[in-house]
Design a protein around this motif. Structure first.
Motif, PDB file in Angstrom:
ATOM      1  N   GLU A  23     -11.876   5.277  -1.547  1.00 43.27           N
ATOM      2  CA  GLU A  23     -12.221   4.820  -2.895  1.00 43.27           C
ATOM      3  C   GLU A  23     -11.194   3.825  -3.421  1.00 43.27           C
ATOM      4  OE1 GLU A  23     -14.573   8.664  -4.719  1.00 43.27           O
ATOM      5  OE2 GLU A  23     -12.393   8.648  -4.758  1.00 43.27           O
ATOM      6  N   VAL A  24      -9.926   4.070  -3.136  1.00 40.93           N
ATOM      7  CA  VAL A  24      -8.877   3.152  -3.600  1.00 40.93           C
ATOM      8  C   VAL A  24      -9.007   1.808  -2.906  1.00 40.93           C
ATOM      9  CG1 VAL A  24      -6.383   2.749  -3.667  1.00 40.93           C
ATOM     10  CG2 VAL A  24      -7.286   5.006  -4.222  1.00 40.93           C
ATOM     11  N   PHE A  29     -12.282  -4.794  -9.234  1.00 41.57           N
ATOM     12  CA  PHE A  29     -11.883  -5.026 -10.612  1.00 41.57           C
ATOM     13  C   PHE A  29     -12.746  -6.141 -11.188  1.00 41.57           C
ATOM     14  CE2 PHE A  29      -8.251  -3.293  -8.428  1.00 41.57           C
ATOM     15  CZ  PHE A  29      -7.777  -2.347  -9.315  1.00 41.57           C
ATOM     16  N   ALA A  30     -12.994  -6.045 -12.464  1.00 39.56           N
ATOM     17  CA  ALA A  30     -13.774  -7.090 -13.123  1.00 39.56           C
ATOM     18  C   ALA A  30     -12.945  -8.379 -13.169  1.00 39.56           C
ATOM     19  CB  ALA A  30     -14.144  -6.654 -14.534  1.00 39.56           C
ATOM     20  N   PRO A  31     -13.575  -9.518 -12.905  1.00 40.28           N
ATOM     21  CA  PRO A  31     -12.831 -10.776 -12.945  1.00 40.28           C
ATOM     22  C   PRO A  31     -12.416 -11.121 -14.381  1.00 40.28           C
ATOM     23  CG  PRO A  31     -15.154 -11.184 -12.522  1.00 40.28           C
ATOM     24  CD  PRO A  31     -14.967  -9.710 -12.531  1.00 40.28           C
ATOM     25  N   ARG A  32     -11.250 -11.659 -14.514  1.00 45.60           N
ATOM     26  CA  ARG A  32     -10.714 -12.089 -15.812  1.00 45.60           C
ATOM     27  C   ARG A  32     -10.284 -13.549 -15.707  1.00 45.60           C
ATOM     28  NH1 ARG A  32     -12.228  -8.241 -19.300  1.00 45.60           N
ATOM     29  NH2 ARG A  32     -11.651  -6.198 -18.556  1.00 45.60           N
ATOM     30  N   ARG A  33     -10.284 -14.178 -16.858  1.00 43.39           N
ATOM     31  CA  ARG A  33      -9.882 -15.580 -16.869  1.00 43.39           C
ATOM     32  C   ARG A  33      -8.433 -15.741 -16.471  1.00 43.39           C
ATOM     33  NH1 ARG A  33     -10.537 -18.860 -22.249  1.00 43.39           N
ATOM     34  NH2 ARG A  33      -8.552 -19.873 -22.012  1.00 43.39           N
ATOM     35  N   ASP A  39      -4.888 -10.969  -3.892  1.00 49.88           N
ATOM     36  CA  ASP A  39      -4.197 -10.528  -2.683  1.00 49.88           C
ATOM     37  C   ASP A  39      -3.172  -9.448  -3.010  1.00 49.88           C
ATOM     38  OD1 ASP A  39      -5.643 -12.267  -1.098  1.00 49.88           O
ATOM     39  OD2 ASP A  39      -4.175 -13.902  -1.339  1.00 49.88           O
ATOM     40  N   GLN A  40      -2.469  -9.607  -4.138  1.00 51.70           N
ATOM     41  CA  GLN A  40      -1.500  -8.592  -4.548  1.00 51.70           C
ATOM     42  C   GLN A  40      -2.209  -7.282  -4.908  1.00 51.70           C
ATOM     43  OE1 GLN A  40       0.740 -10.308  -7.760  1.00 51.70           O
ATOM     44  NE2 GLN A  40       2.223 -11.274  -6.383  1.00 51.70           N
ATOM     45  N   VAL A  41      -3.366  -7.386  -5.541  1.00 54.86           N
ATOM     46  CA  VAL A  41      -4.133  -6.179  -5.890  1.00 54.86           C
ATOM     47  C   VAL A  41      -4.550  -5.451  -4.621  1.00 54.86           C
ATOM     48  CG1 VAL A  41      -6.263  -5.314  -6.928  1.00 54.86           C
ATOM     49  CG2 VAL A  41      -4.929  -7.063  -8.107  1.00 54.86           C
ATOM     50  N   ARG A  42      -5.073  -6.194  -3.637  1.00 49.14           N
ATOM     51  CA  ARG A  42      -5.491  -5.569  -2.380  1.00 49.14           C
ATOM     52  C   ARG A  42      -4.307  -4.957  -1.634  1.00 49.14           C
ATOM     53  NH1 ARG A  42      -9.365  -9.536  -2.783  1.00 49.14           N
ATOM     54  NH2 ARG A  42      -8.163 -11.163  -1.758  1.00 49.14           N
ATOM     55  N   GLU A  43      -3.172  -5.635  -1.672  1.00 48.76           N
ATOM     56  CA  GLU A  43      -1.971  -5.093  -1.025  1.00 48.76           C
ATOM     57  C   GLU A  43      -1.532  -3.796  -1.709  1.00 48.76           C
ATOM     58  OE1 GLU A  43       2.690  -6.335  -0.385  1.00 48.76           O
ATOM     59  OE2 GLU A  43       1.197  -7.930  -0.554  1.00 48.76           O
ATOM     60  N   GLN A  45      -3.505  -1.792  -3.459  1.00 47.07           N
ATOM     61  CA  GLN A  45      -4.517  -0.784  -3.145  1.00 47.07           C
ATOM     62  C   GLN A  45      -4.271  -0.188  -1.759  1.00 47.07           C
ATOM     63  OE1 GLN A  45      -8.052  -3.226  -3.814  1.00 47.07           O
ATOM     64  NE2 GLN A  45      -8.780  -1.656  -5.245  1.00 47.07           N
ATOM     65  N   ALA A  46      -3.927  -1.022  -0.806  1.00 48.48           N
ATOM     66  CA  ALA A  46      -3.673  -0.528   0.549  1.00 48.48           C
ATOM     67  C   ALA A  46      -2.479   0.422   0.557  1.00 48.48           C
ATOM     68  CB  ALA A  46      -3.438  -1.698   1.500  1.00 48.48           C
ATOM     69  N   THR A  47      -1.427   0.069  -0.186  1.00 47.60           N
ATOM     70  CA  THR A  47      -0.242   0.920  -0.262  1.00 47.60           C
ATOM     71  C   THR A  47      -0.578   2.266  -0.891  1.00 47.60           C
ATOM     72  OG1 THR A  47       1.178  -1.025  -0.458  1.00 47.60           O
ATOM     73  CG2 THR A  47       2.117   1.077  -1.136  1.00 47.60           C
ATOM     74  N   VAL A  48      -1.307   2.234  -2.010  1.00 40.48           N
ATOM     75  CA  VAL A  48      -1.686   3.473  -2.690  1.00 40.48           C
ATOM     76  C   VAL A  48      -2.600   4.312  -1.793  1.00 40.48           C
ATOM     77  CG1 VAL A  48      -2.945   4.425  -4.661  1.00 40.48           C
ATOM     78  CG2 VAL A  48      -1.369   2.539  -4.999  1.00 40.48           C
ATOM     79  N   ALA A  49      -3.549   3.666  -1.118  1.00 42.44           N
ATOM     80  CA  ALA A  49      -4.467   4.388  -0.243  1.00 42.44           C
ATOM     81  C   ALA A  49      -3.716   5.046   0.911  1.00 42.44           C
ATOM     82  CB  ALA A  49      -5.536   3.439   0.289  1.00 42.44           C
ATOM     83  N   ASP A  50      -2.739   4.345   1.479  1.00 37.81           N
ATOM     84  CA  ASP A  50      -1.943   4.937   2.563  1.00 37.81           C
ATOM     85  C   ASP A  50      -1.159   6.147   2.058  1.00 37.81           C
ATOM     86  OD1 ASP A  50      -2.884   3.022   4.314  1.00 37.81           O
ATOM     87  OD2 ASP A  50      -1.091   1.749   4.157  1.00 37.81           O
ATOM     88  N   ASP A  51      -0.577   6.033   0.865  1.00 36.93           N
ATOM     89  CA  ASP A  51       0.147   7.165   0.283  1.00 36.93           C
ATOM     90  C   ASP A  51      -0.794   8.345   0.036  1.00 36.93           C
ATOM     91  OD1 ASP A  51       2.478   5.714   0.334  1.00 36.93           O
ATOM     92  OD2 ASP A  51       2.496   5.279  -1.823  1.00 36.93           O
ATOM     93  N   LEU A  52      -1.999   8.060  -0.472  1.00 34.53           N
ATOM     94  CA  LEU A  52      -2.982   9.122  -0.695  1.00 34.53           C
ATOM     95  C   LEU A  52      -3.381   9.786   0.613  1.00 34.53           C
ATOM     96  CD1 LEU A  52      -5.474   7.767  -3.373  1.00 34.53           C
ATOM     97  CD2 LEU A  52      -4.099   9.820  -3.510  1.00 34.53           C
ATOM     98  N   ALA A  53      -3.567   9.000   1.653  1.00 35.26           N
ATOM     99  CA  ALA A  53      -3.937   9.553   2.956  1.00 35.26           C
ATOM    100  C   ALA A  53      -2.842  10.493   3.458  1.00 35.26           C
ATOM    101  CB  ALA A  53      -4.197   8.432   3.961  1.00 35.26           C
ATOM    102  N   ASP A  54      -1.585  10.085   3.295  1.00 40.80           N
ATOM    103  CA  ASP A  54      -0.462  10.935   3.707  1.00 40.80           C
ATOM    104  C   ASP A  54      -0.447  12.233   2.894  1.00 40.80           C
ATOM    105  OD1 ASP A  54       0.352   9.065   5.574  1.00 40.80           O
ATOM    106  OD2 ASP A  54       1.922   8.216   4.288  1.00 40.80           O
ATOM    107  N   LEU A  55      -0.666  12.128   1.594  1.00 41.59           N
ATOM    108  CA  LEU A  55      -0.665  13.323   0.748  1.00 41.59           C
ATOM    109  C   LEU A  55      -1.814  14.263   1.095  1.00 41.59           C
ATOM    110  CD1 LEU A  55       0.285  11.753  -2.693  1.00 41.59           C
ATOM    111  CD2 LEU A  55       1.708  13.231  -1.268  1.00 41.59           C
ATOM    112  N   HIS A  56      -2.989  13.709   1.348  1.00 39.45           N
ATOM    113  CA  HIS A  56      -4.126  14.546   1.730  1.00 39.45           C
ATOM    114  C   HIS A  56      -3.832  15.263   3.044  1.00 39.45           C
ATOM    115  CE1 HIS A  56      -7.600  12.959  -0.919  1.00 39.45           C
ATOM    116  NE2 HIS A  56      -6.462  12.757  -1.525  1.00 39.45           N
TER     117      HIS A  56
END
Length: 92
Positions: A23-24, A29-33, A39-43, A45-56
């Motif tokens: 899900e992460v 995200f909704a586009p904003r002006r 790319d930073q958002v995706r990076e 998200q990947a970091t948070v998702a990896d941390d979540l996977a480790d915690l699970h």
């Protein structure tokens, strides 16, 4: 809040629904002006998702260890109860 079904009826567990790494990673995200760098958002998200996977994974391992310890305690209690003598059966 997480929903658990008992007898076909949902009830809350008091805990919020857990995010999964999938899900992460796939959240959009909704586009904003004047938004942020995608790319930073995706990076991030990947970091948070990896941390979540480790915690699970840790939670799963701890739950297995908890069950193993509960079984060992029950076995020990059963063994100990068989070897104990019953209390004095004399009448008062």
């Amino acid at each position: 809040m997480a929903q658990v079904y008992r007898g076909g009826q949902p009830y809350g567990t008091g805990r919020p629904t857990r995010l999964t790494p999938h899900e992460v990673r796939n959240h959009t995200f909704a586009p904003r002006r004047r938004g942020v760098d995608p790319d930073q958002v995706r990076e991030f998200q990947a970091t948070v998702a990896d941390d979540l996977a480790d915690l699970h994974q840790q939670i799963h391992k701890l739950a297995q260890e908890n069950e193993r310890l509960k079984r060992a305690l029950r076995d020990w209690q059963s063994m100990h109860a068989r070897h104990c003598r019953p209390p004095n059966q004399a009448r008062w």
